[in-house]
Enzyme design. Structure first.
Site, PDB file in Angstrom:
ATOM      1  N   GLU A 205     -20.543 -45.576  -8.254  1.00  0.00           N
ATOM      2  CA  GLU A 205     -21.972 -45.870  -8.347  1.00  0.00           C
ATOM      3  C   GLU A 205     -22.835 -44.613  -8.304  1.00  0.00           C
ATOM      4  O   GLU A 205     -24.043 -44.683  -8.100  1.00  0.00           O
ATOM      5  CB  GLU A 205     -22.364 -46.847  -7.244  1.00  0.00           C
ATOM      6  CG  GLU A 205     -21.632 -48.179  -7.401  1.00  0.00           C
ATOM      7  CD  GLU A 205     -21.984 -49.196  -6.339  1.00  0.00           C
ATOM      8  OE1 GLU A 205     -22.718 -48.851  -5.395  1.00  0.00           O
ATOM      9  OE2 GLU A 205     -21.514 -50.340  -6.452  1.00  0.00           O
ATOM     10  N   LYS A 343     -26.382 -60.892  -7.334  1.00  0.00           N
ATOM     11  CA  LYS A 343     -25.581 -60.294  -8.398  1.00  0.00           C
ATOM     12  C   LYS A 343     -25.388 -61.348  -9.482  1.00  0.00           C
ATOM     13  O   LYS A 343     -24.746 -62.373  -9.242  1.00  0.00           O
ATOM     14  CB  LYS A 343     -24.225 -59.830  -7.862  1.00  0.00           C
ATOM     15  CG  LYS A 343     -24.317 -58.632  -6.922  1.00  0.00           C
ATOM     16  CD  LYS A 343     -22.956 -58.274  -6.352  1.00  0.00           C
ATOM     17  CE  LYS A 343     -22.997 -56.979  -5.560  1.00  0.00           C
ATOM     18  NZ  LYS A 343     -21.697 -56.701  -4.885  1.00  0.00           N
TER      19      LYS A 343
END
Length: 433
Positions: A205, A343
């Site tokens: 990330e 999500k």
């Protein structure tokens, strides 16, 4: 009517070099919408199913040709002729077509690709930016970014058990300034690591993945970086943790499940002891958000954590709630956590995603819009964050173009909104009032 006349699904690659699904939706007017779905590394057991081929001779079994085939055949047949502006009806059609509780037959990666692509096409057809299409005239709040500057756990190959250590620019006057504060802190941290002879390689990330003595050593380096960048820890830039505790919840020596912290010298802790450690860090450092502090199946541990820290810090359920309204409602009823991570690929359609955000808000829980560790250049979650006035977003560190795609889209949206743009700062944590 914005009738859907064609759907094309294809296999593309995500930020980890793994296959994912992309979908093009063509409307009768000639307008096209395109969307690509993300994929997670640490996943909740109750997430909607991401359909993979399982052919070990191709992409190590991670191909998505089956999901693409579903898109180009039965999904296409089911949605051709439908009005793209009727998102809820379209998503219900996809859910009914799949026929399972977790989208295991068609795959959530297939249903989500269509759901997002249709929304993009409908927004284009209506002449509206996507965030405005989602939120109408009310979407004007930019999210506070939770920036993952140190990676551990399943997102990195180092000594840290916790998956993410984040900086949160709660004191910034605008989103643009929040991004600048974060970028400057990121670069200050890079120099600190370099000067200490520690690797500045980044994880999935975009955050650094240093091997350090323990978690407090990592926290202290982040605080040093905030200070060296010219900001005040706590007041201007707060901290957040994503423990991803399900990843280190394991059978102990006597067979009972414990929190096994290899990065803390191999400590084996009960839920109460682990809560005490987290509470100690909260007292010592400016931590205002803890995600997945307990394992997804440890509801007793979650109840204890919420009792101890629920009024002090944001307690975010990710693996715990998996963007699922049924599970979220159970958590609300039991007083578990005070926030949900959103999500989109955990549930598989935009309609169900928006329902989870709305349920959280009604209960006084915050909703944090989130990326996955395997991302693409698709920036839909940025528009969702503004369109729903969610107030918070997690979309990685200040490196890797798959993460920058979301930050840059939010910068464009803030510019588009002009003087009516709102950056909530600390007020985004309304669950702590």
């Amino acid at each position: 009517m914005s009738a859907i006349v064609d759907i094309v699904g294809r296999e593309i690659l995500d930020s980890r070099g793994n296959p994912t699904v992309e979908c093009d939706v063509l409307l009768e007017s000639g307008v096209m919408g395109r969307a690509a779905v993300p994929s997670g590394a640490s996943t909740g057991s109750r997430e909607a199913i991401e359909l993979r081929d399982g052919d070990k001779g191709r992409y190590l079994g991670k191909g998505v040709l089956k999901a693409v085939e579903h898109l180009n055949t039965e999904v296409s047949e089911a949605v051709l002729g439908l009005d793209a502006s009727e998102q809820a009806f379209l998503d219900k059609t996809l859910i009914d077509l799949d026929g399972t509780d977790n989208k295991a037959r068609i795959g959530a990666n297939a249903t989500l690709a269509v759901s997002m692509a249709v929304a993009r096409a409908a927004a284009e057809e209506s002449g509206l930016p996507l965030y405005r299409y989602f939120g109408g005239m009310g979407g004007m709040q930019l999210p506070v970014p939770m920036m993952n500057v140190v990676n551990g756990g399943a997102h990195a190959n180092n000594s840290l058990d916790l998956q993410e250590l984040m900086i949160i620019p709660v004191g910034a006057p605008s989103f643009r300034e929040a991004v600048r504060w974060g970028a400057e802190t990121f670069h200050a941290l890079k120099k600190i690591l370099h000067d200490k002879g520690i690797s500045t390689a980044v994880g999935d990330e975009g955050g650094f993945a240093p091997s350090v003595e323990n978690h407090e050593a990592a926290i202290q380096m982040i605080l040093e970086a905030i200070d060296k960048a010219g900001y005040t820890p706590g007041t201007q830039i707060a901290l957040g943790l994503d423990c991803a505790a399900s990843e280190f919840y394991k059978p102990g020596k006597n067979g009972s499940l414990v929190y096994q912290l290899d990065g803390e010298g191999g400590l084996s802790l009960s839920a109460q002891q682990w809560t005490d450690m987290l509470a100690g860090w909260v007292d010592k450092y400016p931590i205002i958000s803890i995600e997945d502090g307990m394992a997804e199946g440890d509801w007793a541990g979650w109840a204890h954590l919420t009792e101890v820290l629920g009024k002090k810090v944001q307690l975010v359920g990710d693996d715990l709630f998996v963007t699922n309204t049924k599970i979220l409602q159970e958590g609300i009823d039991k007083g578990i956590a005070n926030s949900i991570l959103i999500k989109i690929n955990q549930i598989g359609t935009l309609t169900e995603t928006f329902a989870a955000i709305e349920m959280a808000k009604r209960a006084g829980y915050t909703a944090v819009i989130s990326h996955r560790s395997g991302e693409t250049e698709d920036s839909t979650i940025a528009d969702i964050a503004v369109g729903t006035n969610a107030g918070q977003i997690k979309t990685g560190s200040l490196s890797r173009s798959d993460r920058m795609a979301k930050y840059n889209q939010l910068l464009r949206i803030e510019e588009d909104l002009g003087d009516v743009a709102v950056y909530p700062g600390r007020a985004a944590f309304y669950n702590l009032r």
